[in-house]
Design a protein around this motif. Structure first.
Motif, PDB file in Angstrom:
ATOM      1  N   TYR A  77      -1.219  -3.238   7.666  1.00 40.90           N
ATOM      2  CA  TYR A  77      -0.279  -2.510   8.512  1.00 40.90           C
ATOM      3  C   TYR A  77       1.048  -2.350   7.775  1.00 40.90           C
ATOM      4  CZ  TYR A  77      -3.578  -3.894  12.174  1.00 40.90           C
ATOM      5  OH  TYR A  77      -4.711  -4.097  12.922  1.00 40.90           O
ATOM      6  N   TYR A  78       1.738  -1.237   8.066  1.00 43.74           N
ATOM      7  CA  TYR A  78       2.961  -0.918   7.333  1.00 43.74           C
ATOM      8  C   TYR A  78       3.955  -0.253   8.281  1.00 43.74           C
ATOM      9  CZ  TYR A  78       5.945   1.718   4.049  1.00 43.74           C
ATOM     10  OH  TYR A  78       7.002   2.250   3.357  1.00 43.74           O
ATOM     11  N   LYS A  79       5.205  -0.680   8.192  1.00 46.68           N
ATOM     12  CA  LYS A  79       6.277  -0.037   8.972  1.00 46.68           C
ATOM     13  C   LYS A  79       7.537  -0.039   8.109  1.00 46.68           C
ATOM     14  CE  LYS A  79       7.515   1.828  12.925  1.00 46.68           C
ATOM     15  NZ  LYS A  79       7.546   1.024  14.185  1.00 46.68           N
ATOM     16  N   ASN A  80       8.216   1.105   8.061  1.00 46.60           N
ATOM     17  CA  ASN A  80       9.436   1.155   7.262  1.00 46.60           C
ATOM     18  C   ASN A  80      10.627   1.520   8.133  1.00 46.60           C
ATOM     19  OD1 ASN A  80       8.674   3.938   7.557  1.00 46.60           O
ATOM     20  ND2 ASN A  80      10.088   4.425   5.895  1.00 46.60           N
ATOM     21  N   LEU A  81      11.795   1.208   7.625  1.00 44.22           N
ATOM     22  CA  LEU A  81      13.055   1.536   8.292  1.00 44.22           C
ATOM     23  C   LEU A  81      13.593   2.789   7.619  1.00 44.22           C
ATOM     24  CD1 LEU A  81      15.329   0.801  10.282  1.00 44.22           C
ATOM     25  CD2 LEU A  81      16.311  -0.644   8.496  1.00 44.22           C
ATOM     26  N   SER A  82      13.291   3.948   8.205  1.00 44.13           N
ATOM     27  CA  SER A  82      13.617   5.215   7.566  1.00 44.13           C
ATOM     28  C   SER A  82      15.077   5.610   7.760  1.00 44.13           C
ATOM     29  CB  SER A  82      12.709   6.323   8.106  1.00 44.13           C
ATOM     30  OG  SER A  82      12.855   6.445   9.507  1.00 44.13           O
ATOM     31  N   GLY A 218      19.382  -1.343   6.146  1.00 46.87           N
ATOM     32  CA  GLY A 218      18.787  -0.162   5.552  1.00 46.87           C
ATOM     33  C   GLY A 218      19.760   0.484   4.583  1.00 46.87           C
ATOM     34  N   ASN A 219      19.378   1.598   4.000  1.00 46.81           N
ATOM     35  CA  ASN A 219      20.196   2.276   3.000  1.00 46.81           C
ATOM     36  C   ASN A 219      21.114   3.277   3.691  1.00 46.81           C
ATOM     37  OD1 ASN A 219      21.293   3.309   0.693  1.00 46.81           O
ATOM     38  ND2 ASN A 219      19.442   4.354   0.005  1.00 46.81           N
ATOM     39  N   GLU A 229      14.907   1.331   1.678  1.00 52.39           N
ATOM     40  CA  GLU A 229      15.004   1.679   3.094  1.00 52.39           C
ATOM     41  C   GLU A 229      14.674   0.509   4.004  1.00 52.39           C
ATOM     42  OE1 GLU A 229      12.358   4.940   3.645  1.00 52.39           O
ATOM     43  OE2 GLU A 229      13.813   6.434   2.965  1.00 52.39           O
ATOM     44  N   GLY A 230      13.916  -0.441   3.549  1.00 51.42           N
ATOM     45  CA  GLY A 230      13.416  -1.521   4.383  1.00 51.42           C
ATOM     46  C   GLY A 230      11.952  -1.307   4.693  1.00 51.42           C
ATOM     47  N   VAL A 231      11.133  -2.316   4.497  1.00 51.59           N
ATOM     48  CA  VAL A 231       9.697  -2.188   4.715  1.00 51.59           C
ATOM     49  C   VAL A 231       9.132  -3.497   5.267  1.00 51.59           C
ATOM     50  CG1 VAL A 231       9.148  -2.877   2.338  1.00 51.59           C
ATOM     51  CG2 VAL A 231       7.519  -1.507   3.640  1.00 51.59           C
ATOM     52  N   PHE A 232       8.132  -3.386   6.120  1.00 54.13           N
ATOM     53  CA  PHE A 232       7.460  -4.527   6.741  1.00 54.13           C
ATOM     54  C   PHE A 232       5.957  -4.307   6.586  1.00 54.13           C
ATOM     55  CE2 PHE A 232       6.698  -6.843  11.043  1.00 54.13           C
ATOM     56  CZ  PHE A 232       6.399  -8.023  10.372  1.00 54.13           C
ATOM     57  N   VAL A 233       5.272  -5.251   5.940  1.00 49.55           N
ATOM     58  CA  VAL A 233       3.840  -5.122   5.654  1.00 49.55           C
ATOM     59  C   VAL A 233       3.105  -6.360   6.171  1.00 49.55           C
ATOM     60  CG1 VAL A 233       2.085  -4.814   3.867  1.00 49.55           C
ATOM     61  CG2 VAL A 233       4.324  -3.752   3.587  1.00 49.55           C
ATOM     62  N   ILE A 234       1.948  -6.136   6.815  1.00 46.18           N
ATOM     63  CA  ILE A 234       1.122  -7.231   7.311  1.00 46.18           C
ATOM     64  C   ILE A 234      -0.312  -7.032   6.830  1.00 46.18           C
ATOM     65  CG2 ILE A 234       0.136  -8.333   9.358  1.00 46.18           C
ATOM     66  CD1 ILE A 234       2.654  -7.820  10.852  1.00 46.18           C
ATOM     67  N   HIS A 235      -0.899  -8.092   6.254  1.00 51.21           N
ATOM     68  CA  HIS A 235      -2.316  -8.127   5.913  1.00 51.21           C
ATOM     69  C   HIS A 235      -3.027  -9.032   6.919  1.00 51.21           C
ATOM     70  CE1 HIS A 235      -0.553  -6.747   2.141  1.00 51.21           C
ATOM     71  NE2 HIS A 235      -1.747  -6.355   1.750  1.00 51.21           N
ATOM     72  N   VAL A 236      -4.137  -8.560   7.463  1.00 48.47           N
ATOM     73  CA  VAL A 236      -4.910  -9.342   8.426  1.00 48.47           C
ATOM     74  C   VAL A 236      -6.295  -9.599   7.848  1.00 48.47           C
ATOM     75  CG1 VAL A 236      -5.873  -9.440  10.759  1.00 48.47           C
ATOM     76  CG2 VAL A 236      -3.650  -8.355  10.375  1.00 48.47           C
ATOM     77  N   TYR A 237      -6.664 -10.891   7.762  1.00 47.06           N
ATOM     78  CA  TYR A 237      -7.984 -11.308   7.290  1.00 47.06           C
ATOM     79  C   TYR A 237      -8.735 -11.943   8.465  1.00 47.06           C
ATOM     80  CZ  TYR A 237      -5.629 -10.755   2.804  1.00 47.06           C
ATOM     81  OH  TYR A 237      -4.908 -10.255   1.740  1.00 47.06           O
ATOM     82  N   GLU A 238     -10.020 -11.641   8.558  1.00 47.52           N
ATOM     83  CA  GLU A 238     -10.764 -12.029   9.765  1.00 47.52           C
ATOM     84  C   GLU A 238     -12.093 -12.685   9.410  1.00 47.52           C
ATOM     85  OE1 GLU A 238     -11.557  -9.431  13.622  1.00 47.52           O
ATOM     86  OE2 GLU A 238     -13.078  -9.011  12.098  1.00 47.52           O
ATOM     87  N   LYS A 239     -12.519 -13.598  10.271  1.00 42.23           N
ATOM     88  CA  LYS A 239     -13.884 -14.126  10.210  1.00 42.23           C
ATOM     89  C   LYS A 239     -14.408 -14.284  11.629  1.00 42.23           C
ATOM     90  CE  LYS A 239     -12.964 -19.122  10.216  1.00 42.23           C
ATOM     91  NZ  LYS A 239     -13.225 -20.393   9.530  1.00 42.23           N
ATOM     92  N   ARG A 240     -15.723 -14.122  11.767  1.00 46.50           N
ATOM     93  CA  ARG A 240     -16.374 -14.268  13.064  1.00 46.50           C
ATOM     94  C   ARG A 240     -16.654 -15.729  13.345  1.00 46.50           C
ATOM     95  NH1 ARG A 240     -16.257  -9.786  16.428  1.00 46.50           N
ATOM     96  NH2 ARG A 240     -16.066  -7.980  15.077  1.00 46.50           N
ATOM     97  N   LEU A 241     -16.520 -16.122  14.601  1.00 45.69           N
ATOM     98  CA  LEU A 241     -16.797 -17.499  15.010  1.00 45.69           C
ATOM     99  C   LEU A 241     -18.234 -17.636  15.470  1.00 45.69           C
ATOM    100  CD1 LEU A 241     -13.525 -18.259  16.993  1.00 45.69           C
ATOM    101  CD2 LEU A 241     -14.038 -18.793  14.605  1.00 45.69           C
TER     102      LEU A 241
END
Length: 241
Positions: A77-82, A218-219, A229-241
């Motif tokens: 996921y990615y979100k920036n401060l434009s 921000g700029n 500009e500012g950026v926010f990044v999230i990596h999500v890793y998953e496993k089944r139970l």
């Protein structure tokens, strides 16, 4: 004598040779050798499946056994401060007590009966501007990382950062500026054993404490300054139970 059988089914040619089956392929080299695209409909998603199908450059299939403790990448996921955000003036004894909204939110869905490992990282340029003052006052400027679930918000202190603003040495006419990139990282492990999907919102917000002047996130200057500009990044890793 070699056994070879060729059948026409619609637009496909099916060939069998010594127990090997070829589709659109007269010379199969595997038990099932398909020359063409593959489309599968109505695939199930049983939670006990724990093998990841892989292919090499020649189309040979194999798998990785994920095992009970292995995670695989689910989403990025990615979100920036434009557009930059500015605060009110902050005086010598006051503070901006509430977080400064930057519209840098990312919503994560945790499926039922899964465990996820969440890796978060952000980079945010922040600038303090003091106008017409020769008496610089110490303060703090930075970013706070939050999580919100079921309308309850809490801080992830591992990912919150700030720096001390003692002076503003760079002059722009009658004002003085200081700019600093704020970076933060945090991780979170979540297990959802229920039959419902969990929804969690992570956000990066501005932080100001004491000081004097106007604070920018921000700029807000000419892009040639390369503050970002500012950026926010999230990596999500998953496993089944």
């Amino acid at each position: 004598m070699r056994l070879l059988k060729i059948c026409s089914i619609g637009l496909f040619a099916v060939t069998t040779a010594f127990g090997q089956v070829g589709i659109n392929n007269e010379h199969p080299e595997a038990d099932l050798d398909i020359k063409g695209d593959i489309r599968m409909r109505y695939l199930g998603n049983p939670i006990q499946y724990n093998r990841l199908i892989l292919a090499d450059e020649e189309g040979n299939l194999g798998y990785n056994d994920l095992g009970p403790s292995s995670y695989s990448l689910k989403s990025i996921y990615y979100k920036n401060l434009s557009q930059s955000v500015s605060t009110q003036l902050v005086n010598a004894t006051g503070a901006v007590n509430s977080p400064i909204e930057l519209n840098m939110e990312i919503e994560i869905k945790v499926d039922s009966r899964t465990a996820v490992a969440i890796s978060m990282e952000y980079n945010l340029p922040v600038t303090a501007v003091l106008a017409g003052t020769s008496n610089d006052i110490p303060g703090y400027l930075g970013a706070t990382l939050f999580r919100r679930e079921n309308n309850v918000q809490s801080e992830l202190e591992e990912g919150s950062r700030k720096f001390t603003l003692y002076n503003v040495p760079k002059n722009y006419g009658t004002t003085k500026h200081i700019t600093m990139p704020i970076s933060g990282r945090a991780t979170e492990m979540i297990t959802n054993t229920t039959s419902n999907v969990k929804t969690i919102v992570y956000s990066v917000k501005g932080y100001v404490e004491n000081g004097r002047g106007t604070m920018h996130f921000g700029n807000f200057l000419n892009p040639s300054e390369n503050y970002g500009e500012g950026v926010f990044v999230i990596h999500v890793y998953e496993k089944r139970l």
